[in-house]
Design an enzyme around this catalytic site. Structure first.
Site, mmCIF file in Angstrom:
data_model
loop_
_atom_site.group_PDB
_atom_site.id
_atom_site.type_symbol
_atom_site.label_atom_id
_atom_site.label_comp_id
_atom_site.label_asym_id
_atom_site.label_seq_id
_atom_site.Cartn_x
_atom_site.Cartn_y
_atom_site.Cartn_z
ATOM 1 N N ASP A 5 0.845 -1.183 0.000
ATOM 2 C CA ASP A 5 0.000 0.000 0.000
ATOM 3 C C ASP A 5 0.891 1.248 0.000
ATOM 4 O O ASP A 5 1.993 1.220 -0.538
ATOM 5 C CB ASP A 5 -0.925 -0.027 1.219
ATOM 6 C CG ASP A 5 -2.286 0.600 0.937
ATOM 7 O OD1 ASP A 5 -2.321 1.818 0.715
ATOM 8 O OD2 ASP A 5 -3.291 -0.116 0.946
ATOM 9 N N HIS A 29 -3.729 6.146 3.156
ATOM 10 C CA HIS A 29 -4.435 4.957 2.667
ATOM 11 C C HIS A 29 -3.892 3.681 3.296
ATOM 12 O O HIS A 29 -4.642 2.826 3.780
ATOM 13 C CB HIS A 29 -4.301 4.910 1.143
ATOM 14 C CG HIS A 29 -5.135 3.869 0.467
ATOM 15 N ND1 HIS A 29 -4.707 2.577 0.273
ATOM 16 C CD2 HIS A 29 -6.367 3.930 -0.085
ATOM 17 C CE1 HIS A 29 -5.635 1.890 -0.369
ATOM 18 N NE2 HIS A 29 -6.657 2.690 -0.606
ATOM 19 N N SER A 66 -10.910 -0.686 -1.576
ATOM 20 C CA SER A 66 -9.682 -0.640 -0.783
ATOM 21 C C SER A 66 -9.966 -0.896 0.682
ATOM 22 O O SER A 66 -9.112 -1.376 1.420
ATOM 23 C CB SER A 66 -9.017 0.742 -0.907
ATOM 24 O OG SER A 66 -8.219 0.824 -2.041
#
Length: 751
Positions: free
Chosen positions: A148, A213, A539
């Site tokens: 990620d 994220h 996600s």
């Protein structure tokens, strides 16, 4: 990935041969035009030397055979994959790439591409409360590798209180890195990968998460308990992952603004596999050309060979048909579903009516009402009226915006930033899309659908002095689960014989850890910062499913990736087709059901050769399979063909009609393994839709010991159907204690 998020890390091969900076070729060796034409390519080779240094030397020598010096070859090569794959990444011109492909040692040459990134309540909602049974000792030995945007090591979600040293199997490392405070017994590994040298503004060459994220996804899967977590008071509760005692290893392969490069993703996979992770979570997506050249496909295939399950996001291109990505049979492909809450702001109009808008706006109004103006009426000139309706900054008159609540057609992100900078009091955004997830706003704002928007426009145009005020966001309970409108749908564009996505998991309005390195929206002028935030996307669903896989792994450390996948799919909670017209093409087996997945009764297990047999049935051959399996030795004509219509022992069944004008019949062969009580009897229950006949032989399976296997066949006969139609059948094996569900999908392709 999240609505606007994605992922990227650092491969440790001898520094003299590995450049992680942008390559430079002296003018004496290449013209400016030639240099401009060069790009990064990944070159796959066959079996190589076991010694890593020898493999690197082989890679350099092969590259130098392009009539360049050894020194230049060393400069051009940015990765040498030696731990799991035999491959390297280098900067080549198209002609050089073609010459490389013609070399006998080379199995494949593929241009590097860039991809994009595709919780207080969600775990309780899917049936994994704090009181759920756990095998804590085994859970502490489970390692989740997250590919990620990195991680925030100072986050409360990654404290290591009560955790001992990493498991003995762990071979990873952690820096030191610039601006990275380091690992602990929770975050046990951290690496970064950025081979093109193009470092985005504000980023640092370390696993530190600048985007947020990666921190969000990591904490969703395995964050420790954090009491009183919230986003400015909303979604308040105890934030946690599925497996709070599991370990996390971060591989930063995605970078703010520049995305995720294939060559970095492949390096991340190699590092994770070598380091010894148990589950890989990757919320990254992009179009898949084929299963043998895609970086996620190749990386996850080598992972499954090592007993590591890869869990990946299905994509955010829904509700378009055939938009699902990461659809390989060895990957657990995860769609996004909603939980039973959303976030709304009340709009009070001057005519006494109140309506609800979607979104998160944490601003309490300073006045009871403000003048309400449409973007069209705030245009600079008559010629600007069309684009002013979207409230684009260059087409608005500041004086007509100041002090007013603006009504704007949704034309892009950040409209509220423009309104705020022009002195406006708020923005009502009218969207043509279905609104099922809450966007965070940096100024007073909310979103409404087009029908509500039309009523607001009518009020504006019919009143002499229209007014409105946007109230602070509140939490609202809604029916659930349902599949997110943005979640990518089947049918699988990679194979008409394989149902994808596999499963659905919470991916709408998920609260999890975040970074303080960027504001909540990332927009200019945003002064909102928080240790936790709310994001939506596949996600967010991906780490939920990865966490469930880790939870199952903690009960069954020796289970194969296929067995864990099967347990998750066949134990899923059904989702109503009435509110999800795309049925299994939207949600696969249904909503994840963690505690049932840990005790599924039966599993559909598979060995690696099954995937090769499947690909042979898809038309692959020795040449096209070579980059994936690492050898040209696989000959589809000489290996034993896979049994049944799909050549797979998959827990779901898909029959795609050959033509809409004729009936189709197919035989599916399956084998289940008893992982429940030693002495068990399972009886088949079949549900066939109209126009379809489904028979199962035998209808009863008896087991006398654990790990015993039983085979059966499913015959599906379907009459002609309207093109584009999907109908759903079901096979359930039931015992006294277990219910093992397998969706059966029959689909008639559009012409």
């Amino acid at each position: 990935m999240g609505r606007s998020n994605s992922c990227s890390s650092h491969l440790l091969v001898p520094a003299i041969l590995l450049l992680l900076h942008l390559l430079w070729i002296s003018p004496g060796n290449a013209s400016a035009a030639d240099e401009h034409a060069k790009d990064f390519y990944i070159i796959y080779l066959g079996d190589g030397p076991e010694n890593g240094d020898e493999a690197i030397k082989t890679h350099v020598n092969l590259l130098s055979s392009l009539d360049i010096s050894l020194e230049e070859a060393q400069e051009r090569m940015v990765y040498s994959y030696t731990k799991v794959f035999n491959a390297f990444a280098a900067k080549l011109s198209p002609d050089e790439a073609k010459k490389m492909m013609e070399m006998e040692e080379v199995l494949g040459v593929f241009r590097n591409r860039y991809r994009q990134l595709h919780t207080t309540k969600s775990w309780d909602f899917v049936g994994l409360p704090l009181t759920a049974k756990r095998h804590l000792k085994a859970e502490r030995d489970v390692i989740i590798g997250v590919l990620d945007t990195g991680i925030t090591p100072d986050s409360e979600s990654f404290q290591d209180h009560g955790l001992g040293p990493p498991p003995a199997k762990w071979k990873g490392s952690c820096g030191p890195f610039k601006n990275f405070t380091g690992c602990n017994n929770k975050i046990i590994g951290a690496k970064f990968f950025k081979a093109d040298g193009d470092l985005p503004n504000g980023e640092v060459r370390s696993p530190l998460d600048i985007d947020g994220h990666g921190t969000h996804t990591s904490s969703t899967a395995a964050g420790v308990l954090v009491a009183n977590a919230s986003l400015y008071g909303i979604a308040s509760g105890t934030a946690r992952g599925a497996v709070p005692s599991a370990r996390v290893a971060t591989y930063k392969v995605c970078w703010a603004k520049s995305g995720c490069a294939d060559m970095d993703i492949l390096a991340g996979f190699e590092a994770a596999i070598h380091d010894g992770v148990d589950i890989i979570s990757i919320s990254i997506g992009g179009p898949i050309a084929d299963y043998s050249s895609d970086s996620i496909s190749v990386g996850s295939f080598h992972a499954v060979r090592k007993g590591i399950l890869t869990v990946a996001s299905a994509g955010n291109d829904g509700p378009s048909s055939g938009s699902v990505t990461n659809h390989e049979p060895w990957i657990l492909t995860v769609a996004a579903s909603g939980i039973d809450r959303t976030f709304k702001s009340q709009i009070d109009l001057g005519n006494g009516k109140s309506i609800s808008g979607m979104g998160i706006s944490m601003f309490k109004p300073k006045a009871k009402s403000y003048p309400l103006v449409s973007g069209v009426d705030a245009a600079k000139t008559k010629d600007d009226k069309y684009l002013a309706r979207y409230c684009f900054s260059d087409y608005l008159d500041r004086k007509k915006v100041k002090g007013n609540v603006m009504v704007c057609k949704m034309g892009g992100a950040g409209v509220e930033s423009t309104i705020k900078s022009y002195g406006g009091a708020g923005a009502i955004l009218v969207s043509d899309q279905y609104l099922d997830n809450a966007q965070i706003f940096m100024a007073p704002a909310t979103s409404v659908n087009s029908s509500i928007g039309d009523s607001i426009y009518r009020y504006v145009n019919s009143s002499r002095s229209p007014s409105a005020v946007i109230q602070k966001t509140r939490e609202v309970t809604i029916p659930a689960p349902f599949v997110a409108s943005f979640s990518s749908r089947g049918p699988n564009p990679g194979s008409i014989r394989l149902l994808k996505p596999d499963i659905a998991a919470p991916g709408i309005d998920i609260l999890a850890a975040f970074t303080l390195k960027r504001s909540l929206t990332g927009l200019d002028g945003d002064t909102q910062f928080s240790k936790f935030t709310i994001l939506s996307g596949t996600s967010m669903s991906c780490p939920h499913a990865a966490g469930v896989a880790a939870y199952v792994k903690s009960f069954h450390p020796d289970w194969s990736p296929a067995a864990i996948k099967s347990a998750i799919i066949t134990s899923a909670k059904p989702i109503s087709r009435r509110v999800n017209k795309d049925a299994e093409f939207a949600y696969g087996g249904g909503q994840v059901n963690p505690r049932r997945a840990a005790s599924p009764g039966l599993v559909y297990d598979m060995e690696d050769i099954s995937y090769v047999q499947f690909l042979c049935g898809e038309g692959y051959n020795a040449t096209t399979l070579a980059p994936l399996v690492g050898s040209r030795s696989i000959n589809c004509s000489s290996i034993v063909p896979g049994i049944g219509h799909d050549s797979l022992n998959y827990p779901t069944i898909q029959l795609t009609l050959r033509t809409a004008k004729a009936s189709t019949m197919a035989v599916f062969r399956r084998r289940v393994t008893n992982v429940g009580p030693a002495s068990s009897v399972y009886n088949a229950t079949v549900r066939a839709p109209k126009g379809v006949e489904i028979t199962v032989e035998p209808m009863s399976l008896s087991f006398t010991k654990a790990s015993q296997k039983r085979s059966f066949k499913v015959v599906v006969k379907a009459k002609q159907m309207t093109p584009g139609k999907i109908v759903s059948g079901l096979l359930v094996w039931k015992s006294q204690r277990h219910s093992v569900r397998s969706p059966i999908v029959i689909y008639s392709p559009s012409d």
